[in-house]
Design a protein around this motif. Structure first.
Motif, mmCIF file in Angstrom:
data_model
loop_
_atom_site.group_PDB
_atom_site.id
_atom_site.type_symbol
_atom_site.label_atom_id
_atom_site.label_comp_id
_atom_site.label_asym_id
_atom_site.label_seq_id
_atom_site.Cartn_x
_atom_site.Cartn_y
_atom_site.Cartn_z
ATOM 1 N N GLY A 38 -2.825 9.211 -0.926
ATOM 2 C CA GLY A 38 -4.467 8.299 -0.484
ATOM 3 C C GLY A 38 -5.488 9.525 -0.530
ATOM 4 N N THR A 39 -5.083 10.936 -0.503
ATOM 5 C CA THR A 39 -5.886 11.508 -1.275
ATOM 6 C C THR A 39 -5.966 11.156 -2.539
ATOM 7 N N LEU A 46 -7.242 5.781 2.213
ATOM 8 C CA LEU A 46 -6.536 4.696 1.971
ATOM 9 C C LEU A 46 -7.811 3.601 1.027
ATOM 10 N N VAL A 47 -8.947 3.409 1.251
ATOM 11 C CA VAL A 47 -10.169 2.735 0.974
ATOM 12 C C VAL A 47 -10.185 3.406 -0.474
ATOM 13 N N ALA A 48 -10.287 5.047 -0.513
ATOM 14 C CA ALA A 48 -10.770 5.336 -1.545
ATOM 15 C C ALA A 48 -9.334 5.184 -2.672
ATOM 16 N N LYS A 51 -9.153 2.375 -4.421
ATOM 17 C CA LYS A 51 -10.543 1.676 -5.863
ATOM 18 C C LYS A 51 -10.464 2.825 -6.611
ATOM 19 N N ASN A 52 -10.524 4.155 -6.709
ATOM 20 C CA ASN A 52 -9.749 5.319 -7.638
ATOM 21 C C ASN A 52 -8.445 5.136 -8.468
ATOM 22 N N ASP A 53 -7.539 4.176 -7.996
ATOM 23 C CA ASP A 53 -6.238 4.118 -8.076
ATOM 24 C C ASP A 53 -5.817 3.383 -9.321
ATOM 25 N N GLU A 251 -11.876 4.290 8.032
ATOM 26 C CA GLU A 251 -12.067 3.665 7.486
ATOM 27 C C GLU A 251 -11.070 2.556 6.550
ATOM 28 N N GLY A 252 -9.784 2.950 6.485
ATOM 29 C CA GLY A 252 -8.695 1.883 6.012
ATOM 30 C C GLY A 252 -7.964 1.330 7.164
ATOM 31 N N GLN A 253 -8.061 1.774 8.192
ATOM 32 C CA GLN A 253 -8.045 1.056 9.180
ATOM 33 C C GLN A 253 -8.841 -0.264 9.441
ATOM 34 N N ALA A 254 -10.415 0.113 9.458
ATOM 35 C CA ALA A 254 -11.453 -0.896 9.742
ATOM 36 C C ALA A 254 -11.020 -2.145 8.359
ATOM 37 N N ALA A 255 -10.629 -1.837 6.802
ATOM 38 C CA ALA A 255 -10.409 -2.547 6.071
ATOM 39 C C ALA A 255 -9.698 -3.360 6.193
ATOM 40 N N ILE A 256 -8.688 -2.643 6.415
ATOM 41 C CA ILE A 256 -7.335 -3.985 7.238
ATOM 42 C C ILE A 256 -7.516 -4.544 7.771
#
Length: 293
Positions: A38-39, A46-48, A51-53, A251-256
């Motif tokens: 996730g980095t 998680l969101v990044a 999005k990136n991978d 951010e990942g928590q909110a997205a899930i």
């Protein structure tokens, strides 16, 4: 020739520096920077990563019919798999770009902390103890601890009947095992295995009297061994299933959480549960999201 030793030393130092730089940029098996799933170079979390991978590593159970099951032909089926796939899609990752990783009960926190998975959907009960190590989104389902016995067994009617040194199976690191140890350890012989599926054969052959975990898990095994095993049907806890992710990834928590809410409101949550557990399974109402930063 007087400067040759100095020149040689400089070459060695330069080579070492290049080697260190190369090692520092090496990626692990999940395609992320070493140490943290996730980095990425474009951000952290998680969101990044999604999005990136455009790919994710997701932890599930491999041995739970109806929830998380790896079939002999290498496919993955069940409600947890469907939830994880929906969440990944909402994050921008197609099902084909998900790598599924087995997440046994005792290893779930370690898998997240070590960065071996991006998130876990594996009948993962939300507890205060676990929240010391990981963050949760959800819950996406609320189960109830119950008992599975042979169809011919009429002696075990609930947890209070686990007496006279009856042999009970659960799994190491699971909430049900901890509940039994706390409330019924003086009445029952608790035997903890690595996987729930390890309990089934000794239960069928009479080496064990009962198996305990959440009702939805046990219902899957009862359906798989119809006529041989039955669910007692007396739930005695509330187990809120959450999606585990790296601690502090708000951010990942909110997205899930948003993905779970969308799955519920769209009807896909109910549809997935019916497909996984069958029409005879009573579908509960979707739970309210409680895990928020």
């Amino acid at each position: 020739m007087r400067f040759s030793r100095t020149v040689r030393a400089g070459v060695v130092v330069t080579a070492l520096a290049l080697a260190v730089t190369a090692c520092g940029g090496k990626k692990n098996d999940t395609g992320t920077g070493s140490g943290t799933s996730g980095t990425t170079s474009g951000g952290s979390g998680l969101v990044a990563k999604a999005k990136n991978d455009k790919k994710l590593v997701v932890g599930i159970k491999f041995d739970q019919p109806g929830l998380g099951l790896k079939t002999p032909d290498g496919k993955y089926t069940g409600f947890d798999v469907d939830v994880a796939t929906y969440v990944a899609k909402q994050l921008g990752v197609d099902a084909a770009n998900i790598t599924w990783k087995e997440a046994q009960s005792a290893e779930r926190e370690n898998l997240i902390k070590k960065g071996e998975v991006d998130f876990i959907v594996a009948t993962y009960s939300i507890t205060d103890k676990r929240k010391n190590d990981v963050s949760f989104a959800g819950p996406y389902y609320v189960a109830h601890q119950d008992l599975l016995v042979k169809s011919s067994n009429n002696d075990i009617t609930g947890p209070e009947s686990l007496n006279n040194n009856k042999k009970l199976c659960s799994v190491k690191g699971s909430t049900p095992a901890q509940n039994v140890q706390t409330k019924y350890a003086n009445k029952v012989q608790l035997q903890e295995f690595g996987k729930y599926s390890d309990c089934i054969t000794p239960l069928l052959n009479g080496a064990l009297d009962a198996m305990t975990t959440d009702d939805i898990i046990l219902a899957g095994y009862a359906a798989q061994h119809s006529g041989q095993l039955k669910l007692v049907g007396k739930g005695f806890t509330d187990e809120k299933y959450g999606i585990g992710l790296k601690k502090g990834d708000t951010e990942g928590q909110a997205a899930i959480n948003k993905a779970i809410t969308d799955m519920q409101s769209s009807g896909e949550w109910k549809k997935a549960l019916e497909a996984a557990m069958g029409t005879s399974y009573k579908i509960p109402s979707p739970p309210e999201i409680t895990e928020k930063s």
